[in-house]
Design a protein around this motif. Structure first.
Motif: not given
Length: 414
Positions: A108-112, A93-106, A242-244, A349-356
């Motif tokens: 998995f953006t829709a553009r990338r 949960d925040p704040p750890d979740h916020t820190r960890l997600r920020r590291l990988v979120s870029k 990332g795959y399952i 806040i836990h919406y699937c990062l890999g959805a796109p």
């Protein structure tokens, strides 16, 4: 609530193959139901859409299994790395979740993710090239599994030749059924996985490349944004997550379309329906079933039902996504459905990062398979398909036949 918990019968192959009649009964009986779920654990099922949507954003419900009163949940994780695995962004949960997600979120953006379309299409055609001349395939082993494994491996910079090993270890760690997992098997799988990931990190430290794993190592070594155990756990999470579920989206989606030939024919006739079709497949029979676990930090009330502190709350997205109060004709598969805010990827806040990425892989894989496999049909009776027993829903094998064809047609569908 004094009623005894209802059993979700994962030992019953008929339920595993089609849980939706029982899901419908549970939703009709009440908005919150005590249940015995995979592994014999007890949970409170949230079965209706509006309640599930609210629960997914309720800060009183934690993602951290250490908030659960039932210690068996922690004991199902490998003891040697329990703390680091509990600290992944999936279970924090925040704040750890916020820190960890920020590291990988870029990454998995829709553009990338959109920029990955040509590569995903090429991988898809390559896998189909191997089977189209034969007229038969297992669309799990030959297609739905290797595609997302290869995609996430390339993103992380993991040798694709190693995919069979880490897929096997992951299955041993996350598979759930009627019985609790074997702790010794979980420990053994994690020892192999830990050794493998540690070796990968050492290799990348010595020879960094332009990939996600090298970027995470930089965040650990130079920016001090990760601890070493967090780095190991993050790599494991990205490899597994990332795959399952994407395997199940692709294989389960094709199986569902084969059950609904009118919708399959409609999609073949109009490939422009692919994005909406994938959303409807996610709603109708998505890869997570019955839903997403949370743990009550305090006594809470959901839909008038008192839930005690420490209870496991299973936000049953697979049940809620067929709630007639939100979706007209919810038992009907309709790939032209317009208003479709399903919960298959969660919410908040836990919406699937890999959805796109999952959406893109699903669209390309399903669309290309329908284009390149004319006459597609199950090779066995529908009742003989083996399904994953709990938590993650999808066929374990999907044997099919089709009209043999030629190698790659370069024109993509979708």
């Amino acid at each position: 609530m004094s009623d005894p918990p209802v059993l979700l019968p994962y030992a019953d192959p008929a339920f595993v193959a089609n849980p939706f009649p029982l899901y419908r009964q549970l939703r009709e009986e009440g908005p919150v139901r005590r249940a015995l779920i995979a592994g014999g654990l007890e949970a409170w099922l949230v079965t209706r859409y509006e309640d599930a949507l609210a629960a997914l954003s309720d800060s009183r419900l934690s993602s951290d299994v250490r908030d659960a009163a039932d210690t068996r949940l922690q004991q199902q994780l490998p003891a040697t790395e329990r703390e680091s695995l509990l600290g992944t962004m999936l279970r924090s949960d925040p704040p750890d979740h916020t820190r960890l997600r920020r590291l990988v979120s870029k990454a998995f953006t829709a553009r990338r993710v959109a920029a990955m379309r040509p590569r995903i299409q090429a991988l898809t055609d390559g896998l189909l090239d191997a089977v189209v001349p034969t007229g038969r395939a297992d669309l799990v082993a030959d297609f739905a599994l290797p595609l997302p494994v290869t995609v996430i491996s390339e993103m992380l910079g993991v040798p694709v030749d190693d995919r069979h090993d880490f897929q096997h270890w992951t299955d041993r760690m996350v598979m759930r059924g009627a019985e609790p997992p074997d702790p010794a098997a979980v420990e053994e799988a994690w020892r192999h996985m830990h050794g493998y990931v540690t070796g990968l990190i050492q290799a990348k430290r010595a020879h960094p490349l332009d990939d996600l794993l090298s970027a995470l190592i930089t965040a650990r070594d130079e920016d001090r944004q990760l601890t070493e155990p967090e780095l190991v756990a993050m790599v494991f999470l990205l490899l597994a997550a990332g795959y399952i579920t994407t395997v199940n989206l692709i294989a389960g989606g094709i199986a569902t379309l084969l059950d609904h030939p009118d919708q399959l024919d409609l999609l073949r006739a109009d490939p422009g329906l692919l994005p909406g079709a994938v959303e409807e497949l996610l709603r109708y029979d998505g890869p997570v079933s019955p839903g997403i676990a949370r743990f009550a930090r305090e006594d809470v009330e959901i839909a008038g039902v008192a839930i005690p502190r420490g209870a496991t709350v299973l936000i049953a997205s697979a049940i809620a996504d067929r709630d007639p109060a939100r979706f007209p004709d919810p038992e009907l598969l309709d790939i032209t459905r317009k208003d479709n805010p399903h919960l298959a990827f969660g919410h908040g806040i836990h919406y699937c990062l890999g959805a796109p990425l999952a959406r893109l892989e699903g669209q390309i894989a399903i669309g290309t398979a329908l284009r390149r496999l004319p006459g597609l049909a199950l090779a066995v009776p529908r009742a003989e398909l083996p399904w994953r027993p709990g938590g993650l829903r999808g066929p374990q094998a999907l044997p099919v036949t089709f009209t043999p064809g030629e190698k790659a047609d370069p024109a993509p569908l979708g």
